[in-house]
Design a protein around this motif. Structure first.
Motif, PDB file in Angstrom:
ATOM      1  N   THR A   1      29.717 -42.799 -62.612  1.00 18.50           N
ATOM      2  CA  THR A   1      30.590 -41.638 -62.437  1.00 18.50           C
ATOM      3  C   THR A   1      30.216 -40.532 -63.419  1.00 18.50           C
ATOM      4  O   THR A   1      30.139 -39.351 -63.045  1.00 18.50           O
ATOM      5  CB  THR A   1      32.060 -42.044 -62.638  1.00 18.50           C
TER       6      THR A   1
ATOM      7  N   ASN B   1      37.256 -39.799 -58.958  1.00 18.17           N
ATOM      8  CA  ASN B   1      37.741 -41.061 -58.401  1.00 18.17           C
ATOM      9  C   ASN B   1      38.808 -41.671 -59.314  1.00 18.17           C
ATOM     10  O   ASN B   1      38.563 -41.941 -60.491  1.00 18.17           O
ATOM     11  CB  ASN B   1      36.565 -42.025 -58.231  1.00 18.17           C
TER      12      ASN B   1
ATOM     13  N   ASP C   1      40.074 -44.610 -53.097  1.00 15.98           N
ATOM     14  CA  ASP C   1      39.144 -44.555 -54.235  1.00 15.98           C
ATOM     15  C   ASP C   1      38.743 -45.958 -54.681  1.00 15.98           C
ATOM     16  O   ASP C   1      37.576 -46.235 -54.967  1.00 15.98           O
ATOM     17  CB  ASP C   1      39.790 -43.817 -55.409  1.00 15.98           C
TER      18      ASP C   1
END
Length: 308
Positions: free
Chosen positions: A55, A85, A142
């Protein structure tokens, strides 16, 4: 989290190394067993941390594109759903993860190539594009996205597994089992738990820890007696022709059969016969099954084994 299947595999490996290397100190070997089990648990946290690192890498990637000399409209205003997310954000704040990472110096800092490879797999996947443009913008969506990443892209990926094996030799036989626990962990996450969401413990309970130590100790302590009994049941086989791992597998199996009355004999036999299929010769499973069956019958006849 470290289940008995993995415990048995680790014991087989450490006992095999103990005899092959001519060690004479069981305490050193026991320390190596516990260290090896700890490394398996490390992998669990490495996988969880991987979600955070991927991420972060995507966030840096978008930021670099945004600051190009002549950025496009898409580069100036990218879709940041992956970066935002909610599951990954909750995981990053997880207190258990933060504590373990700090105490055991867990980091992907020296393995950015691996993180980049995982990110590329994600960006090229069909379900990534579906996720990014889905109308369902929820925590559950998510969380499901990352479950699918592990299930579809990471689990069973031979290239990634080979790379992980290069990072740590202790992970070679752990990956598939640990991946399954990561997926279970993702499914268990609840948004309402926030940073206090519980992660899986190293052992389910103290019984599994005791099982690991006692099985290992009995295997080495009574090893000579087990081997003598095995040799007596050899038919049309010379000792030199038996695969070294076959002997180890039977030795550990006998330790479990004799010293753990609550584990059915059939369960033990099935576990070690399966291990033989992966860690020994093509004929080993059949050979081990027949020989152990003969030994078990003898033990029962001698009233040394009272369970079924």
């Amino acid at each position: 989290m470290i289940n008995r299947i993995l415990i048995r595999i680790k014991i087989l490996q450490i006992v095999f190394a103990f005899y092959r290397n001519g060690n004479d100190d069981p305490n050193v070997a026991e320390h190596e067993l516990l260290f090896s089990l700890r490394k398996s648990y490390d992998l669990y946290y490495y996988f969880l941390l991987l979600i955070i690192e991927v991420t972060r890498m995507q966030e840096r990637r978008l930021d670099v594109r945004r600051h190009r000399y002549h950025p496009t409209e898409d580069e100036l205003n990218p879709n940041i759903r992956l970066v935002n997310n909610r599951f990954a954000s909750q995981l990053e704040s997880n207190l258990m993860l933060q504590q373990y990472v700090k105490e055991h110096s867990i980091s992907w800092a020296n393995e950015t190539g691996f993180v980049k490879k995982v990110l590329s797999l994600i960006l090229d996947s069909d379900f990534y594009h579906s996720y990014m443009h889905s109308a369902e913008d929820t925590y559950e969506a998510d969380r499901e996205f990352w479950r699918m990443v592990f299930k579809k892209l990471i689990c069973g990926n031979e290239e990634l597994e080979e790379a992980l094996g290069d990072i740590s030799i202790y992970w070679n036989d752990d990956i598939e089992i640990i991946e399954s626990f990561v997926i279970k962990t993702i499914k268990r996450f609840d948004e309402s738990e926030g940073s206090r969401q519980e992660l899986m413990p190293m052992f389910k309970d103290s019984e599994d820890y005791d099982f690991a130590l006692n099985l290992f100790r009995h295997t080495l302590r009574d090893g000579d007696a087990y081997r003598e009994r095995i040799i007596r049941h050899l038919k049309n086989w010379e000792m030199e022709r038996i695969a070294g791992m076959d002997l180890i597998i039977m030795q550990v199996a006998l330790a479990e059969i004799i010293h753990f009355p609550n584990i059915p004999i059939s369960v033990t036999l099935n576990e070690y016969i399966d291990a033989a299929k992966y860690y020994s010769t093509p004929k080993s499973a059949t050979f081990i099954n027949g020989l152990l069956d003969s030994v078990v019958k003898e033990l029962k006849k001698e009233k040394l084994l009272l369970k079924d």
